[in-house]
Design an enzyme around this catalytic site. Structure first.
Site, PDB file in Angstrom:
ATOM      1  CB  ILE A  19       1.394   9.421 -22.078  1.00 50.35           C
ATOM      2  CG1 ILE A  19       2.372   9.489 -23.253  1.00 50.35           C
ATOM      3  CG2 ILE A  19       1.735   8.251 -21.168  1.00 50.35           C
ATOM      4  CD1 ILE A  19       3.818   9.773 -22.848  1.00 50.35           C
ATOM      5  CB  VAL A  56     -10.608  13.276  -9.233  1.00 47.56           C
ATOM      6  CG1 VAL A  56     -10.163  14.173  -8.081  1.00 47.56           C
ATOM      7  CG2 VAL A  56     -11.558  12.202  -8.719  1.00 47.56           C
ATOM      8  CE1 TYR A 145       9.420  17.019 -20.105  1.00 47.05           C
ATOM      9  CE2 TYR A 145      11.294  16.349 -21.443  1.00 47.05           C
ATOM     10  CZ  TYR A 145      10.036  16.088 -20.930  1.00 47.05           C
ATOM     11  OH  TYR A 145       9.401  14.910 -21.233  1.00 47.05           O
ATOM     12  CE  LYS A 149       8.970  14.831 -17.484  1.00 45.72           C
ATOM     13  NZ  LYS A 149       7.820  14.076 -16.924  1.00 45.72           N
ATOM     14  CB  VAL A 178       4.831  10.056 -26.981  1.00 47.62           C
ATOM     15  CG1 VAL A 178       3.472   9.365 -27.063  1.00 47.62           C
ATOM     16  CG2 VAL A 178       5.845   9.163 -26.250  1.00 47.62           C
ATOM     17  CG  ASP A 181      -2.035  18.356 -27.585  1.00 48.23           C
ATOM     18  OD1 ASP A 181      -2.130  18.014 -28.774  1.00 48.23           O
ATOM     19  OD2 ASP A 181      -3.023  18.534 -26.835  1.00 48.23           O
TER      20      ASP A 181
END
Length: 255
Positions: A19, A56, A145, A149, A178, A181
């Site tokens: 993403i 960066v 997770y 989130k 999505v 990976d």
């Protein structure tokens, strides 16, 4: 072209792939000047070279100053996209929980702490938080997770309600599956819940830009998530029973 981002100084964290890379590409295509951040310096450099941006690399929590300097002193848009998809239950190692909190929540807090004073002085700024539908709903098999989130969403919501009258725009991007990976790493739970309706990273970028044009806080690349979110709030017991059925289905398939 979206006028709001033309010639804007944009930072995208976790942009070496998935993403983040899709967001970096779209911002660059819309005429923005883009800093590409990733822990993997090689991947950050590759995407930056592809889009004419600036790499960066490093920890997303600690690159705001360097990114600001690379953009000539001003960050107009900050995409807090870097995240970790930590699976496990309440029994997950405390190190797993700590990493999830640090990357999925505190990196956003640290970035905002650096950015908000300048944005308030200027009367403008845009904070984009890649949250996940798990932040609105939950995800089976992934307590660290899901919990963090939820925290990321709560922080984005707090930023929006606190600063919107002072010119700061906030967007919470909440996709389901999505094809990245991270989806691959989600294992059998991801195959059951996320893979059937998975979209491409570019679809997430498209949804964000539609949300920017319409000045929307909540960005739902999977529109059906809005219905699930309403059902969760309106009938929590029914929603929990449905999610528990999904849990049992996963347990049965995973044995």
């Amino acid at each position: 072209m979206v006028e709001a981002v033309q010639d804007a100084g944009v930072v995208v964290t976790g942009a070496g792939g998935g993403i983040g890379a899709a967001l970096a590409r779209r911002f660059a295509a819309e005429g923005a000047r883009v800093v590409v951040n990733d822990l993997d310096a090689g991947r950050a450099k590759a995407v930056a070279e592809e889009i004419g941006g600036i790499a960066v690399p490093g920890d997303a929590s600690a690159i705001v100053t360097e990114a600001r300097d690379a953009l000539g002193g001003t960050v107009d848009v900050y995409c807090a996209n870097a995240g970790v998809a930590s699976g496990g239950s309440e029994a997950a190692d405390e190190g797993v929980w700590a990493l999830a909190w640090d990357v999925n929540v505190m990196a956003h807090v640290r970035a905002a702490h650096e950015l908000i004073p300048d944005w308030l002085e200027r009367g403008s700024g845009r904070f984009v938080s890649t949250v996940s539908a798990a932040g609105l709903l939950t995800m089976i098999g992934a307590a660290p997770y899901s919990v963090t989130k939820h925290g990321a969403y709560a922080f984005a919501e707090w930023l929006s309600l606190t600063y919107r009258h002072r010119g700061i725009k906030v967007h919470a991007v909440c996709p389901q599956g999505v094809r990245t990976d991270m989806l691959t790493a989600s294992g059998s739970a991801g195959e059951l819940v996320l893979a059937p309706t998975a979209i491409e990273p570019q679809d997430v970028a498209d949804a964000l830009f539609e949300g920017i044009e319409k000045d929307r806080f909540l960005i739902l690349p999977h529109p059906e998530v809005g219905g699930y979110y309403q059902a969760r709030a309106a009938e929590p017991e029914r929603w929990l029973r449905g999610m528990n059925r999904l849990q049992r289905q996963w347990e049965g398939a995973d044995r």
